[in-house]
Design a protein around this motif. Sequence first.
Motif, PDB file in Angstrom:
ATOM      1  N   THR A   1       5.240  71.337  29.132  1.00  0.00           N
ATOM      2  CA  THR A   1       6.509  70.789  28.663  1.00  0.00           C
ATOM      3  C   THR A   1       6.377  70.440  27.184  1.00  0.00           C
ATOM      4  O   THR A   1       5.565  69.596  26.811  1.00  0.00           O
TER       5      THR A   1
ATOM      6  N   ARG B   1       9.879  72.803  34.977  1.00  0.00           N
ATOM      7  CA  ARG B   1       8.806  73.799  34.983  1.00  0.00           C
ATOM      8  C   ARG B   1       7.454  73.108  34.946  1.00  0.00           C
ATOM      9  O   ARG B   1       7.225  72.230  34.135  1.00  0.00           O
TER      10      ARG B   1
ATOM     11  N   SER C   1       6.320  66.689  35.390  1.00  0.00           N
ATOM     12  CA  SER C   1       7.364  67.620  35.833  1.00  0.00           C
ATOM     13  C   SER C   1       7.338  67.750  37.355  1.00  0.00           C
ATOM     14  O   SER C   1       8.394  67.795  37.998  1.00  0.00           O
TER      15      SER C   1
ATOM     16  N   ASP D   1      12.065  64.190  30.937  1.00  0.00           N
ATOM     17  CA  ASP D   1      10.693  64.696  31.013  1.00  0.00           C
ATOM     18  C   ASP D   1      10.191  64.911  29.591  1.00  0.00           C
ATOM     19  O   ASP D   1      10.747  65.721  28.850  1.00  0.00           O
TER      20      ASP D   1
HETATM   21 MG    MG Z   1       5.574  69.003  32.249  1.00  0.00          MG
END
Ligand code: MG
Length: 195
Positions: free
Chosen positions: A59, A51, A37, A75
Amino acid sequence: MKVNKAEIIISAVEEAQYPSDELLEFALIGRSNVGKSSFINAMINRKALARTSSQPGKTQTMNFYLINEMFRFVDLPGYGYAKVSQKEREKWGQMIEKYLSIRENLQCVLLLVDFRHPPTRDDIAMYQWLKHFQIKTAVIATKLDKVKRSQHQKNKKMIKEDLQLNKGDALFTFSAQDKTGKEEIWQFLEDILKT
Ligand code: MG
Ligand code: GTP
């Protein structure tokens, strides 16, 4: 690339939620906490569109980010994080595998590994899996800022050897902190977008 616009399109957990257009995608893969991320944020000059967290397992969905209304970064949840339940881990594994095996928009997987340490068993298995399915892959070694310059060549060699990196697959070093490597990686991605 000059990024003028970056937005999250959807946090997906299943195929029905994938965007249905034909834009090209680059997927971020790697173990939890490796910096997937953070990589996206650094590449697009945003502090926290994706985030991030110092705690692994941040995530948990497949997050599709549209860049310059032109292509997407995807992601993906990290692997190898011991503290999630077996059931949760299997669910993520299936989610990632499904995306990687069926997604026609996918142009290249960016496999992130930690530059400080040898690739984990999971990293090696993931790379082998990608090669088995003939998915174009580039390896990005993250947290470059945490490794002394005198160690760089040795660690690069270690990653290449441990992964048995194919000659045709690129290896980049990158720091989300000071943005080292960013231009080379953009050049690589732009070349793919042009073809
Ligand atoms: Mg992440
Ligand atoms: P999951 O979402 O849990 O799979 O993790 P992730 O791979 O998305 O990692 P994330 O980007 O959230 O970063 C994890 C931690 O590593 C955060 O504390 C980041 O600030 C830190 N980090 C990421 N990249 C770098 C880097 O290049 N250098 C340094 N020093 N820290 C980094």
